[in-house]
Write a protein that holds these residues in place. Structure first.
Motif, PDB file in Angstrom:
ATOM      1  N   GLY A   1       0.825  -1.215   0.000  1.00  0.00           N
ATOM      2  CA  GLY A   1       0.000   0.000   0.000  1.00  0.00           C
ATOM      3  C   GLY A   1       0.855   1.259   0.000  1.00  0.00           C
ATOM      4  N   LEU A   2       1.925   1.236   0.792  1.00  0.00           N
ATOM      5  CA  LEU A   2       2.797   2.413   0.877  1.00  0.00           C
ATOM      6  C   LEU A   2       3.548   2.647  -0.429  1.00  0.00           C
ATOM      7  CD1 LEU A   2       4.297   1.973   4.447  1.00  0.00           C
ATOM      8  CD2 LEU A   2       2.711   3.746   3.713  1.00  0.00           C
ATOM      9  N   VAL A   3       3.978   1.558  -1.052  1.00  0.00           N
ATOM     10  CA  VAL A   3       4.696   1.679  -2.321  1.00  0.00           C
ATOM     11  C   VAL A   3       3.781   2.283  -3.377  1.00  0.00           C
ATOM     12  CG1 VAL A   3       5.746   0.362  -4.222  1.00  0.00           C
ATOM     13  CG2 VAL A   3       6.335  -0.176  -1.857  1.00  0.00           C
ATOM     14  N   GLN A   4       2.530   1.795  -3.401  1.00  0.00           N
ATOM     15  CA  GLN A   4       1.580   2.334  -4.380  1.00  0.00           C
ATOM     16  C   GLN A   4       1.347   3.821  -4.143  1.00  0.00           C
ATOM     17  OE1 GLN A   4      -1.614  -0.408  -3.743  1.00  0.00           O
ATOM     18  NE2 GLN A   4      -0.863  -1.885  -5.248  1.00  0.00           N
ATOM     19  N   ARG A   5       1.241   4.197  -2.872  1.00  0.00           N
ATOM     20  CA  ARG A   5       1.010   5.619  -2.571  1.00  0.00           C
ATOM     21  C   ARG A   5       2.226   6.463  -2.927  1.00  0.00           C
ATOM     22  NH1 ARG A   5      -0.711   7.396   3.290  1.00  0.00           N
ATOM     23  NH2 ARG A   5       0.904   8.965   3.101  1.00  0.00           N
ATOM     24  N   ALA A   6       3.400   5.915  -2.616  1.00  0.00           N
ATOM     25  CA  ALA A   6       4.634   6.655  -2.917  1.00  0.00           C
ATOM     26  C   ALA A   6       4.771   6.856  -4.425  1.00  0.00           C
ATOM     27  CB  ALA A   6       5.835   5.908  -2.350  1.00  0.00           C
ATOM     28  N   ALA A   7       4.341   5.860  -5.203  1.00  0.00           N
ATOM     29  CA  ALA A   7       4.425   5.970  -6.657  1.00  0.00           C
ATOM     30  C   ALA A   7       3.490   7.076  -7.168  1.00  0.00           C
ATOM     31  CB  ALA A   7       4.064   4.625  -7.301  1.00  0.00           C
ATOM     32  N   ARG A   8       2.310   7.179  -6.530  1.00  0.00           N
ATOM     33  CA  ARG A   8       1.347   8.219  -6.924  1.00  0.00           C
ATOM     34  C   ARG A   8       1.785   9.599  -6.476  1.00  0.00           C
ATOM     35  NH1 ARG A   8      -2.577   4.961  -4.850  1.00  0.00           N
ATOM     36  NH2 ARG A   8      -2.755   6.316  -3.036  1.00  0.00           N
ATOM     37  N   GLU A   9       2.153   9.670  -5.191  1.00  0.00           N
ATOM     38  CA  GLU A   9       2.389  10.986  -4.595  1.00  0.00           C
ATOM     39  C   GLU A   9       3.856  11.357  -4.563  1.00  0.00           C
ATOM     40  OE1 GLU A   9       0.385  10.769  -0.835  1.00  0.00           O
ATOM     41  OE2 GLU A   9      -1.478  10.119  -1.783  1.00  0.00           O
ATOM     42  N   GLY A  10       4.721  10.406  -4.921  1.00  0.00           N
ATOM     43  CA  GLY A  10       6.142  10.701  -5.022  1.00  0.00           C
ATOM     44  C   GLY A  10       6.869  10.709  -3.689  1.00  0.00           C
ATOM     45  N   GLY A  11       8.002  10.000  -3.657  1.00  0.00           N
ATOM     46  CA  GLY A  11       8.879  10.103  -2.495  1.00  0.00           C
ATOM     47  C   GLY A  11       8.562   9.133  -1.386  1.00  0.00           C
TER      48      GLY A  11
ATOM     49  N   GLN B   1       8.310  10.442   3.241  1.00  0.00           N
ATOM     50  CA  GLN B   1       7.194  10.668   4.177  1.00  0.00           C
ATOM     51  C   GLN B   1       6.842   9.415   4.954  1.00  0.00           C
ATOM     52  OE1 GLN B   1       7.206  11.543   0.956  1.00  0.00           O
ATOM     53  NE2 GLN B   1       5.820  13.241   0.506  1.00  0.00           N
ATOM     54  N   ILE B   2       7.404   8.282   4.565  1.00  0.00           N
ATOM     55  CA  ILE B   2       7.028   7.033   5.238  1.00  0.00           C
ATOM     56  C   ILE B   2       7.776   6.890   6.553  1.00  0.00           C
ATOM     57  CG2 ILE B   2       6.919   4.526   5.076  1.00  0.00           C
ATOM     58  CD1 ILE B   2       6.888   4.835   2.030  1.00  0.00           C
ATOM     59  N   GLY B   3       7.012   6.949   7.638  1.00  0.00           N
ATOM     60  CA  GLY B   3       7.581   6.704   8.968  1.00  0.00           C
ATOM     61  C   GLY B   3       6.823   5.573   9.623  1.00  0.00           C
ATOM     62  N   GLU B   4       7.092   5.333  10.894  1.00  0.00           N
ATOM     63  CA  GLU B   4       6.431   4.226  11.590  1.00  0.00           C
ATOM     64  C   GLU B   4       4.920   4.415  11.632  1.00  0.00           C
ATOM     65  OE1 GLU B   4       8.115   3.124  15.344  1.00  0.00           O
ATOM     66  OE2 GLU B   4      10.152   3.085  14.546  1.00  0.00           O
ATOM     67  N   GLU B   5       4.490   5.659  11.840  1.00  0.00           N
ATOM     68  CA  GLU B   5       3.047   5.917  11.926  1.00  0.00           C
ATOM     69  C   GLU B   5       2.347   5.601  10.610  1.00  0.00           C
ATOM     70  OE1 GLU B   5       1.094   9.719  13.300  1.00  0.00           O
ATOM     71  OE2 GLU B   5       2.824   9.604  14.657  1.00  0.00           O
ATOM     72  N   GLU B   6       2.942   6.030   9.517  1.00  0.00           N
ATOM     73  CA  GLU B   6       2.364   5.800   8.194  1.00  0.00           C
ATOM     74  C   GLU B   6       2.322   4.303   7.912  1.00  0.00           C
ATOM     75  OE1 GLU B   6       4.677   8.021   8.883  1.00  0.00           O
ATOM     76  OE2 GLU B   6       3.436   9.805   8.668  1.00  0.00           O
ATOM     77  N   PHE B   7       3.371   3.604   8.335  1.00  0.00           N
ATOM     78  CA  PHE B   7       3.425   2.163   8.116  1.00  0.00           C
ATOM     79  C   PHE B   7       2.322   1.470   8.917  1.00  0.00           C
ATOM     80  CE2 PHE B   7       4.795  -2.137   8.070  1.00  0.00           C
ATOM     81  CZ  PHE B   7       5.490  -2.280   6.891  1.00  0.00           C
TER      82      PHE B   7
END
Ligand code: IPE
Ligand code: IPE
Ligand code: MG
Length: 236
Positions: free
Chosen positions: A141-151, A154-160
């Motif tokens: 899920g995070l990879v897909q979001r990073a691909a859309r929103e770039g970078g 922003q991924i930290g423990e909370e986001e994970f």
């Protein structure tokens, strides 16, 4: 009192074998222990109860046992959901649900909808669940979001943690494993980072409210430090 109790319900098969009964009898008595544990947790004011009912690895069991467990899940949902509605229990099922039979999935949806307004106890049943599966699906899920929103910055423990199956709950305060083994068996790998671990030799069908109270008393004695020092340090 812990806010969140997680349980690895182990020992049904051995309970039955010790009585020269088929393993099925142990699983069916295991359902009774589930009912009593839910009731006791609600009475004790525990907010979240998370039960490990079927692991990603339990698919490796003989087909007959797997289908028996699935049938038991179906019949328990049919029989018990009314009781949950009345008792104020909100139920969720998490795991790789697309591997379950459509009829079971339909009953799960129905149970979740019927109990969605309840707030007394939040019950989560982990079915076809594995801690590694959970981490991988969150990462995806995070990879897909990073691909859309770039970078990825922003991924930290909370986001994970927000992508994990139990994102709605605080991490478990207390993990109980019955059945004598001292292992995690791919349960909540991320979420157990600072959980107090309680291992009981009692087989799951024998785990009653007294056993649960013993575990809760043991928990009350723990000093949770989360990496800090116990008391204000006066001298180094
Ligand atoms: C736990 O009891 C229930 C499930 C894993 C589904 P077991 O079936 O693992 O019982 P034992 O460990 O063989 O006694
Ligand atoms: C853990 O019990 C899984 C559940 C209770 C659902 P197992 O009986 O599958 O665990 P292992 O195989 O002994 O580690
Ligand atoms: Mg077992």
């Amino acid at each position: 009192m812990p806010r969140h109790v997680a349980v690895i319900m182990d020992g049904n098969g051995r309970w039955a074998t010790a009585r020269r009964l088929p393993r099925a009898a142990g699983h069916s008595r295991g359902v009774d222990a589930v009912r009593s544990t839910i009731e006791t947790c609600a009475q004790r004011g525990i907010e979240f109860l998370t039960l490990f009912a079927f692991s990603s690895e339990n698919w490796r069991r003989p087909t007959e046992e797997v289908s028996l467990l699935m049938r038991l899940f179906v019949s328990s949902l049919q029989r018990e959901v009314g009781r949950l509605v009345e008792a104020g229990v909100r139920m969720r099922v998490v795991g790789q649900l697309d591997s379950l039979e459509p009829e079971l999935r339909r009953l799960i949806d129905e149970a979740e909808q019927r109990t969605a307004g309840n707030q007394r106890l939040q019950l989560t049943v982990c079915a076809s669940y594995g801690g590694r599966w959970d981490i991988v699906q969150a990462a995806r899920g995070l990879v897909q979001r990073a691909a859309r929103e770039g970078g990825a910055e922003q991924i930290g423990e909370e986001e994970f943690a927000a992508g994990l199956a139990l994102s709605f709950a605080p991490d478990p305060d207390l993990l109980i494993r019955t059945g004598g083994e001292r292992r995690i068996s791919n349960f909540l790998l991320w979420q157990l980072a600072y959980t107090e671990l309680y291992f009981s030799d009692v087989l799951w069908p024998d785990f009653d409210s007294d056993q649960l109270d013993t575990a809760l008393r043991w928990f009350a004695q723990r000093e949770r430090r989360f990496g800090r020092v116990a008391k204000p340090v006066t001298r180094l």
